[in-house]
Design an enzyme around this catalytic site. Structure first.
Site, PDB file in Angstrom:
ATOM      1  N   ALA A   5      41.662   6.627  59.461  1.00 43.32           N
ATOM      2  CA  ALA A   5      41.883   5.567  58.479  1.00 43.32           C
ATOM      3  C   ALA A   5      41.064   4.306  58.740  1.00 43.32           C
ATOM      4  CB  ALA A   5      43.368   5.211  58.438  1.00 43.32           C
ATOM      5  N   ASN A  47      47.949   6.109  64.444  1.00 50.10           N
ATOM      6  CA  ASN A  47      46.834   6.849  65.034  1.00 50.10           C
ATOM      7  C   ASN A  47      45.595   5.970  65.169  1.00 50.10           C
ATOM      8  OD1 ASN A  47      47.598   9.796  65.405  1.00 50.10           O
ATOM      9  ND2 ASN A  47      48.384   9.365  63.356  1.00 50.10           N
ATOM     10  N   HIS A 106      44.593  -2.437  58.016  1.00 51.61           N
ATOM     11  CA  HIS A 106      44.332  -2.414  59.461  1.00 51.61           C
ATOM     12  C   HIS A 106      43.312  -3.510  59.768  1.00 51.61           C
ATOM     13  CE1 HIS A 106      46.426   1.407  59.789  1.00 51.61           C
ATOM     14  NE2 HIS A 106      45.643   1.911  58.854  1.00 51.61           N
TER      15      HIS A 106
HETATM   16  N1  LIG Z   1      43.776   9.476  62.360  1.00 48.69           N
HETATM   17  C1  LIG Z   1      44.350   8.836  61.346  1.00 48.69           C
HETATM   18  O1  LIG Z   1      43.914   7.759  60.937  1.00 48.69           O
HETATM   19  C2  LIG Z   1      45.530   9.464  60.666  1.00 48.69           C
HETATM   20  C3  LIG Z   1      46.014   8.908  59.492  1.00 48.69           C
HETATM   21  C4  LIG Z   1      47.092   9.513  58.865  1.00 48.69           C
HETATM   22  C5  LIG Z   1      47.695  10.617  59.435  1.00 48.69           C
HETATM   23  N2  LIG Z   1      47.200  11.123  60.594  1.00 48.69           N
HETATM   24  C6  LIG Z   1      47.841  12.296  61.219  1.00 48.69           C
HETATM   25  O2  LIG Z   1      47.770  13.376  60.354  1.00 48.69           O
HETATM   26  C7  LIG Z   1      49.014  14.087  60.406  1.00 48.69           C
HETATM   27  C8  LIG Z   1      49.236  14.820  59.108  1.00 48.69           C
HETATM   28  O3  LIG Z   1      49.373  13.884  58.059  1.00 48.69           O
HETATM   29  P1  LIG Z   1      49.882  14.341  56.622  1.00 48.69           P
HETATM   30  O4  LIG Z   1      49.913  13.108  55.789  1.00 48.69           O
HETATM   31  O5  LIG Z   1      49.105  15.517  56.145  1.00 48.69           O
HETATM   32  O6  LIG Z   1      51.370  14.798  56.990  1.00 48.69           O
HETATM   33  P2  LIG Z   1      52.295  15.788  56.149  1.00 48.69           P
HETATM   34  O7  LIG Z   1      53.665  15.587  56.685  1.00 48.69           O
HETATM   35  O8  LIG Z   1      52.057  15.614  54.690  1.00 48.69           O
HETATM   36  O9  LIG Z   1      51.768  17.241  56.543  1.00 48.69           O
HETATM   37  C9  LIG Z   1      51.804  17.751  57.854  1.00 48.69           C
HETATM   38  C10 LIG Z   1      51.960  19.252  57.728  1.00 48.69           C
HETATM   39  O10 LIG Z   1      51.702  19.855  58.990  1.00 48.69           O
HETATM   40  C11 LIG Z   1      52.667  20.889  59.178  1.00 48.69           C
HETATM   41  N3  LIG Z   1      52.794  21.181  60.606  1.00 48.69           N
HETATM   42  C12 LIG Z   1      53.376  20.430  61.568  1.00 48.69           C
HETATM   43  N4  LIG Z   1      53.236  21.055  62.757  1.00 48.69           N
HETATM   44  C13 LIG Z   1      52.580  22.209  62.546  1.00 48.69           C
HETATM   45  C14 LIG Z   1      52.140  23.288  63.378  1.00 48.69           C
HETATM   46  N5  LIG Z   1      52.354  23.279  64.695  1.00 48.69           N
HETATM   47  N6  LIG Z   1      51.471  24.306  62.803  1.00 48.69           N
HETATM   48  C15 LIG Z   1      51.218  24.303  61.486  1.00 48.69           C
HETATM   49  N7  LIG Z   1      51.612  23.331  60.635  1.00 48.69           N
HETATM   50  C16 LIG Z   1      52.283  22.291  61.169  1.00 48.69           C
HETATM   51  C17 LIG Z   1      53.943  20.363  58.539  1.00 48.69           C
HETATM   52  O11 LIG Z   1      54.818  21.411  58.208  1.00 48.69           O
HETATM   53  C18 LIG Z   1      53.371  19.679  57.298  1.00 48.69           C
HETATM   54  O12 LIG Z   1      53.255  20.567  56.209  1.00 48.69           O
HETATM   55  C19 LIG Z   1      50.054  12.995  60.695  1.00 48.69           C
HETATM   56  O13 LIG Z   1      51.182  13.523  61.367  1.00 48.69           O
HETATM   57  C20 LIG Z   1      49.304  12.024  61.543  1.00 48.69           C
HETATM   58  O14 LIG Z   1      49.546  12.276  62.927  1.00 48.69           O
HETATM   59  C21 LIG Z   1      46.147  10.587  61.202  1.00 48.69           C
END
Ligand SMILES: NC(=O)c1ccc[n+]([C@@H]2O[C@H](COP(=O)([O-])OP(=O)(O)OC[C@H]3O[C@@H](n4cnc5c(N)ncnc54)[C@H](O)[C@@H]3O)[C@@H](O)[C@H]2O)c1
Length: 282
Positions: A134, A203, A233
Site C-alpha cells: 500500500a 503491513n 499513510h
Molecule cells: N502489504 C500491504 O500493504 C498489505 C495491504 C493490505 C493487506 N495485506 C495483507 O494481505 C492479506 C489479504 O488481504 P485481503 O484483503 O485479500 O484479505 P481477505 O480477508 O479478503 O482474503 C484473505 C483470504 O485468504 C484466505 N486464507 C487465509 N489463510 C489461508 C491459507 N493458509 N491458505 C489459503 N487461503 C487462506 C482467507 O480464507 C481469505 O479468503 C491481509 O491479511 C494482509 O495481511 C497487505
C-alpha cells in the site's frame, strides 16, 4: 520438487511472445487481493508470469485457475503469491521455500519476527520477496539507508474506525473506536508490536522497516478517523543524507475495507520484477 517443464508428468508451459517460458504462479488466498491478482494474471497482466493454480480456503465466485492443495501447488509452481494472512505465511512459508519456490509475501508483518524472517529468507532454495503493497518510496528510503542509518523514521497511518476494531479488544475499547467522533490514536509503538496487534492493517510499517533495515529506528502511530474516506499513510524519515516526507492516500478495497484497492496491483508489479519483465506489466 517441482515438475519439469516439459516431458511426461510435467507441465507443458506456454511461451511468451519473445520465446521465454513464463514463471508458473500460484495464488495463495482468494479474498479481496487474491481475486484481483488471479484475475489480472489470467488475463496476461504480467507477461513473464502464468497463473497455474489457486490455493484457497474460501471461494469467492468462480475460480480462474485450478484449485490446488499446497502440495500440488509446490509440484508445479515457480512462485507462490501469498494474498492470505500472517498466519498463512507462518504456516506455509518454510514449505514453499524448501520446495524451491519463490514466495511473494503481501502479509509483510509476518516477517517482523527476526528469527522467523531469517529462517525462511536465509536458507532457500526459494527466495522470499515482499511487496511494497500500500505504500511507495521504499526504494529511495533503502538507497538513503545504504548511505547511512536513519536517525528517525515514523509511519503514521489513518484509517476508518470500523477497519481498526480487533478481535483481542474488549468491549469498551471496541466501542471507543467505533463511536469516536474525532480522530483518535489507537496505537503508538514499534513496527513488530503493530504487526502483532493489527495484523491486517499495518503491513506498511513492516515494509518501511525492511526498507530502512533497522526496526528499532521506526515508530508507528495508528489513528481511527470517522471522516477518513481514504486510508492515509505518512512516512517521515530523517538521516545524515536526507529528510523524507511521503504521504499516500489510498481508496479502501470495496471488498475489504482493511485493504487498499491498490495492493493487488502492487503485488503484480513486484511479481513483474521477480519474473524479469519489469517494464511490461499491462
Ligand atoms: N502489504 C500491504 O500493504 C498489505 C495491504 C493490505 C493487506 N495485506 C495483507 O494481505 C492479506 C489479504 O488481504 P485481503 O484483503 O485479500 O484479505 P481477505 O480477508 O479478503 O482474503 C484473505 C483470504 O485468504 C484466505 N486464507 C487465509 N489463510 C489461508 C491459507 N493458509 N491458505 C489459503 N487461503 C487462506 C482467507 O480464507 C481469505 O479468503 C491481509 O491479511 C494482509 O495481511 C497487505
Amino acid at each position: 520438487m517441482r515438475a519439469t517443464i516439459h516431458g511426461s508428468g510435467g507441465i507443458a508451459a506456454s511461451r511468451t511472445a519473445d520465446g521465454r517460458i513464463p514463471a508458473r504462479v500460484c495464488v495463495l488466498g482468494y479474498g479481496s487481493i487474491g481475486t484481483v491478482v488471479a484475475d489480472r494474471l489470467s488475463r496476461g497482466a504480467v507477461p513473464g508470469a502464468e497463473l497455474v493454480g489457486i490455493v484457497h480456503r474460501s471461494r469467492v465466485g468462480d475460480l480462474l485457475a485450478p484449485s490446488l492443495s499446497l502440495a500440488e501447488a509446490l509440484e508445479i509452481a515457480d512462485v507462490v503469491v501469498e494474498c492470505a494472512s500472517q498466519e498463512a505465511v507462518w504456516e506455509v512459508g518454510q514449505r514453499v521455500v524448501d520446495a524451491g519456490c519463490d514466495l511473494l509475501v503481501s502479509s509483510v508483518g509476518a516477517l517482523s519476527d527476526p528469527d522467523f524472517a531469517q529462517r525462511i529468507a536465509g536458507g532457500g532454495p526459494g527466495r522470499v520477496v515482499c511487496t511494497h503493497g500500500a505504500v511507495g518510496g521504499l526504494d529511495l528510503l533503502a538507497a538513503a539507508r545504504d548511505a547511512a542509518p536513519f536517525d528517525h523514521v515514523l509511519v503514521r497511518s489513518t484509517k476508518s474506525p470500523a477497519s481498526l476494531v480487533q478481535s483481542w479488544m474488549d468491549a469498551p475499547q471496541r466501542e471507543r473506536i467505533s463511536s469516536t467522533a474525532a480522530r483518535l490514536c489507537v496505537f503508538a509503538g514499534s513496527p513488530a508490536e503493530a504487526a502483532r496487534l493489527f495484523p491486517k492493517s499495518l503491513n506498511v510499517a513492516a515494509a518501511v522497516s525492511f526498507a530502512v533495515r533497522d526496526w528499532d529506528t521506526v515508530s508507528v502511530e495508528l489513528y481511527a478517523d470517522p471522516d477518513a474516506e481514504m486510508t492515509c499513510h505518512e512516512i517521515e524519515a530523517s538521516g545524515p543524507i536526507g529528510r523524507y516526507s511521503i504521504k499516500i492516500e489510498n481508496l479502501p478495497s470495496a471488498a475489504n475495507p482493511r485493504s487498499s484497492a491498490v495492493v493487488p496491483y502492487s503485488i503484480l508489479r513486484t511479481l513483474a520484477h521477480l519474473t524479469s519483465y519489469p517494464n511490461l506489466i499491462a
